[in-house]
Each structure stands twice: as structure tokens, then as C-alpha cells.
Design an enzyme around this catalytic site. Structure first.
Site, short mmCIF file in Angstrom:
data_model
loop_
_atom_site.label_atom_id
_atom_site.label_comp_id
_atom_site.label_asym_id
_atom_site.label_seq_id
_atom_site.Cartn_x
_atom_site.Cartn_y
_atom_site.Cartn_z
N ASN A 77 0.27 13.10 3.94
CA ASN A 77 -0.48 12.22 4.73
C ASN A 77 0.17 12.49 6.33
OD1 ASN A 77 -2.32 10.25 5.87
ND2 ASN A 77 -1.72 8.77 4.45
N GLY A 118 -6.71 5.02 -0.59
CA GLY A 118 -8.01 5.04 -0.20
C GLY A 118 -8.68 3.87 -0.56
N TYR A 148 0.64 -1.15 0.13
CA TYR A 148 0.09 -0.05 0.04
C TYR A 148 0.82 1.14 -0.07
CZ TYR A 148 -3.02 3.84 1.43
OH TYR A 148 -3.58 5.06 1.39
N ARG A 161 -14.27 39.23 41.00
CA ARG A 161 -13.88 38.49 42.05
C ARG A 161 -13.49 37.11 41.75
NH1 ARG A 161 -18.13 36.23 46.26
NH2 ARG A 161 -19.43 37.73 45.09
N HIS A 192 -5.42 15.88 -5.13
CA HIS A 192 -5.68 16.30 -3.78
C HIS A 192 -5.39 17.57 -3.39
CE1 HIS A 192 -5.84 11.83 -3.50
NE2 HIS A 192 -5.97 11.98 -2.25
#
Length: 516
Positions: free
Chosen positions: A200, A64, A57, A290, A87
Site C-alpha cells: 500500500n 477495500g 482495518y 533565440r 493482488h
């Protein structure tokens, strides 16, 4: 952008200061020898796998939902180009230069760990972009904060290929090829896995988180200053900030905020004027006065938690697949942005709440029923003049927007990539809205300080504390004191600049020493 030297980038984690120097200070970068060696070793393993007939891969497959396709070696260069071009699909307004420089540096650091498998020449080209002041044009929309900040980082990778558009060192928008040629940087012909390794990562989210922490660290000191000025000018008491009272509830941030306020109010003639119980019949102040250390202190503790998360991410090597030290290349889910998304959202809540309390203090100055003897709206001639009436409206508008920005982005998820990426973090969106929140907090605090300074002047002849007086004098260099109504917007912007650039904090610390 100022020149801030050179930051060495090696396998070890970067510091927050390193990121700020490159992102905001314009520092150049240099890969260390250890980094180059680690990159080369990982690249050798990737090339071995690229030659294998077994699909791996990100090296010899699609990405994907398309990861099942084994890519022929002749098409792998095209695969990398296609990945980056497709992309680089951002849209919307241009992202700020400091954010893009931060994400480029953080991506370079991940490459330097030797866990991504890029070639040394590719990493050196990215370092060259940063050092040359070339900033790829990255757009607001495109990242889901999962599989990394894909679209933003793809626009950077596109620049390395000599494509797309950039801002050069002078800030001009020019074609990437032209900017690279001018800087003497050869466009990169991406090899196996390099496109994926360049896009990535969680670098955009992390960069914006570190920038926000830098801003909020300064702004929370500023919040203590504004609160102290308001307590002083509204004739409040500083007794509630005593360390023995704070110790009863030992949250560290609360103690620091209270200690700051005690330092800032030390030596105040205004405070001394009503210490005698016979001169002051009030039992206790409103919560916005306060409880200022309780809110600003909790904000500090939240920023500290966010900084711890950011430090862990700085020590990370986020890529998928990752090259392990033993040479294995393994798929993983480390790109998921949830750890960053959660704290980015948390900080937006913090910013909104600190701003909300500051706005309430400002409002007290304007109401004769609550401002203890000051003119209505701090006006010179109430009715003829409106004083700071509409400055508070501006605060209210900003705070309202900040409350909407405090709604978490990280609770949302829209599946993508044909349901392969079926849960995403939306961390980039959380980071983008946090930047708007930080800007809003800057403006709200500036208006409080501007209003409190006017009220302090109106308490004359009583003298303020040396520290709060230093802030009033700083403002008076660019903003006149009380008088008839003037064009108020430029005075607000002058105060905003003094808060944003740290001048207000510096003026106080010149008197008190460092604030916590």
C-alpha cells in the site's frame, strides 16, 4: 549493474542519490538500528490490536470493499497470503529492473519509519532481496496509482513469500523460491497487517519520478549543448543570451540555460566570423535559436518543482492504516498518488516541448533557404545523396509520439473495488509514459547534436568553440564526418548512447567546467 556500495536505510528520508545508487548502481542496503527499533515498536502495537475482539482495518478485517468482515484469528495468515496472491495481478511487458529496485527500496524505507507495523524479520527479508540483486518480475499494467501501486508491490511481496518469478543477479528469470534459497533468504510467512503494509504505497510512481528527474537534469544540460551547437553552425548570434537581457525576466532556469549557452559558445571562430554587422545582415534569429533558454529554462524550473514534490514524498510514510507515534492505528488516504501524478504528467509536457524545439533547429540545417550556405540536407552531393533528410523524419516521428504522451494521465479516473475506490490518480500510468518520453527526448537531442556536428564540420576552415569542438571530436570517435551517404541508423544509436550515458555533457564540462 555496477556495485555501488551500501545504502543505510533508517527512519529519516532517503536522498535522490541513495535511490539512484540502489536502482541504477546496484548498491546493497542495510537497515539501521534506529529503523529496527522503530519497526519493532510499531509491531508490538499491531499485535496488541490483533488480539483485540474489536475489528481493526487491515489487521483483523478484510480489505477495500470487503473491510466490513471481521476475520477469525485462525484465518489471518491465509488472509495475508490471499491478499498478496490476488493482488499480484499485473499484466503486459516486464518493468525495468531499475524501476523495481527503486520501488523495493522506497517500500523498505516506509517500513523503516515504524509506521507500518511489519515485523523486523519481514523488513530484513526485503532488504536481503535488494542486496542479493533479486528483482521480482513486475508487469506494466496493474496499478491505478491509488491505494498505492498495489499490483506492482504485490509481485514484490509474492517474492518474499517464495512464490512467483524473479530475475536473479545475472538477469536470468528463475522461480522465486529457487532464487531465495540460493541467496540464503527464508521465505516469509506473512503475519497480521504485513501483506497490506507491503503493497500500500506510492513507491513505483515515486521511484520512476526520481529516475526521470535524474535523466532530465542531464538531458536539459544536453539540450543547452545541442542548442548552442545549432546556433553556432547556423551562424546565429549569442548576444541574446547575455545575462543583462536574461535578468529582465528573472526566471531562474532561464538564466541558468542562457549562462550555459554563453559558456559553451565562448571562443568560437565560427561565431566570430559574422560578428561584424557588415558581414551579417540578419536582424534576429528564429525562435528555436533565440528562445532556447526560455524553453529549456522553464523546463528546469518544472523539474525543480517536481524534485520538491519528490523530496516531500521521500519524507513520507505511506501506508493504510498507519501506526502513529502515540500507538494509535488510523485509516487514512495518504496512498493517493495525485501529488506525484500531476508532476509526472507535467514532466512529460516539458520533455515534449524541449524535443519539439530541438527538432525545429535540426530541420533548419536541412533547408538551403534557412541554413545560410550549407548544402541541402547536409548531403555530400545533394540529389545523389540524401544526407540527414531522414534523420529529421525520425526526430519528427518521435516528437509526434511525445506530444501524444504529453496528454495527462492524471485527469482520468476509473472507479474500482465496488466503488470504494471511486477516484484514482493513474499516477503509475503517468510515470510509465514519462519513461517513454525521456527516451524520446534522448533520441531527439542525439539527432540534433549529430546533425549540428556535421554542419560544424562543413563550416571548415572556421573553428568551432572549444566546447562544441569537444563534442564533435567525441562523436568522431564512433561516427565519421561528412561524406557520401552511409548506413545512418548505427550512427544515430552511437549518438544516443553518448547522450544517454552523459558523455556529451562530460566532454563539454571538461572544457567549460560544470554546467548548471
Amino acid at each position: 549493474m555496477r556495485d555501488n556500495g551500501v545504502v543505510n536505510v533508517g527512519p529519516e528520508p532517503l536522498s535522490f542519490t541513495d535511490v539512484i545508487r540502489v536502482a541504477r548502481g546496484g548498491a546493497a542496503v542495510q537497515l539501521t538500528q534506529d529503523a529496527v527499533a522503530a519497526i519493532a515498536a510499531a509491531r508490538q502495537r499491531v499485535e496488541e490490536l490483533a488480539e483485540s475482539p474489536v475489528p481493526h482495518y487491515g489487521i483483523s478485517t478484510g480489505f477495500g470493499a470487503l473491510a466490513t468482515r471481521h476475520i477469525d484469528p485462525a484465518l489471518r495468515a491465509q488472509l495475508q497470503r490471499s491478499l498478496v496472491r490476488s493482488h499480484a495481478a499485473g499484466s503486459g511487458p516486464e518493468v525495468e529492473t531499475e524501476v523495481v529496485r527503486a520501488l523495493m527500496l522506497l517500500r523498505l524505507h516506509t517500513l523503516a519509519t515504524g509506521h507500518t507495523g511489519v515485523r523486523p524479520t519481514t523488513a530484513k527479508a526485503l532488504a536481503g532481496l535488494i542486496s542479493a540483486g533479486i528483482t521480482p518480475v513486475v508487469h506494466e499494467y496493474g496499478s491505478l496509482g491509488c491505494s498505492g501501486d498495489l499490483a506492482p508491490l504485490a509481485h514484490v511481496a509474492l517474492t518474499l513469500m517464495g512464490e512467483g518469478v524473479v530475475r536473479d543477479k545475472s538477469g536470468n528469470v528463475v522461480p522465486a523460491a529457487e532464487a531465495l534459497k540460493q541467496a540464503g533468504i527464508e521465505p516469509v510467512e506473512l503475519a497480521a497487517k504485513e501483506g497490506l503494509a507491503l503493497i500500500n504505497g506510492t513507491d513505483g510512481m515515486l521511484g520512476m519520478l526520481i529516475l526521470a528527474i535524474d535523466d532530465l537534469t542531464r538531458l536539459l544540460k544536453t539540450a543547452d549543448i545541442g542548442a548552442a551547437m545549432s546556433v553556432e553552425a547556423l551562424l546565429g548570434t549569442d548576444r541574446v543570451f547575455a545575462p543583462e537581457l536574461q535578468a529582465l525576466r528573472p526566471h531562474p532556469g532561464q538564466a541558468l540555460a542562457a549562462a550555459n549557452m554563453v559558456k559553451i559558445l565562448a571562443g568560437s571562430g565560427i561565431m566570430a566570423s559574422h560578428r561584424d554587422p557588415a558581414a551579417c545582415t540578419r536582424v534576429q534569429d528564429a525562435y528555436s535559436l533565440r528562445c532556447a533558454p526560455q524553453v529549456a529554462g522553464a523546463a528546469r524550473d518544472t523539474v525543480a518543482h517536481a524534485a520538491q514534490v519528490a523530496s516531500r514524498e521521500l519524507a513520507s510514510a505511506v501506508d493504510n492504516p498507519a501506526v502513529l507515534d502515540d500507538g494509535r492505528v488510523e485509516s487514512n488516504g495518504n496512498f493517493h498518488g495525485a501529488p506525484l501524478a500531476y508532476v509526472l504528467d507535467f514532466l512529460a509536457i516539458v520533455a515534449a516541448d524541449v524535443a519539439s524545439m530541438a527538432e525545429r533547429r535540426t530541420d533548419r540545417f536541412l533547408d538551403v533557404a534557412r541554413n545560410h550556405g550549407l548544402p541541402a540536407f547536409l548531403a555530400d552531393d545533394p540529389g545523389v545523396d540524401s544526407g540527414h533528410m531522414i534523420a529529421q523524419y525520425t526526430q519528427a516521428a518521435i516528437v509526434s509520439e511525445m506530444k501524444r504522451l504529453a496528454v495527462p494521465a492524471s485527469v482520468d479516473s476509473i472507479p474500482s473495488s465496488a466503488m470504494q475506490e471511486d477516484h484514482v490518480s493513474m499516477g503509475w500510468n503517468a510515470a510509465r509514459k514519462l519513461r517513454r518520453s525521456v527516451d524520446g527526448l534522448t533520441r531527439v537531442l542525439a539527432i540534433e547534436i549529430l546533425t549540428a556536428a556535421r554542419a560544424i564540420d562543413l563550416r571548415a576552415p572556421l573553428d568551432p568553440a572549444p566546447a562544441t569542438g569537444a563534442v564533435v571530436r567525441l562523436l568522431r570517435d564512433s561516427v565519421p564526418g561528412p561524406g557520401t551517404d552511409r548506413f545512418l541508423a548505427p550512427e544515430i544509436e552511437a549518438a544516443v548512447r553518448l547522450v544517454a550515458d552523459g558523455s556529451v555533457v562530460a566532454a563539454v564540462e571538461a572544457v567549460t567546467g560544470p554546467l548548471a
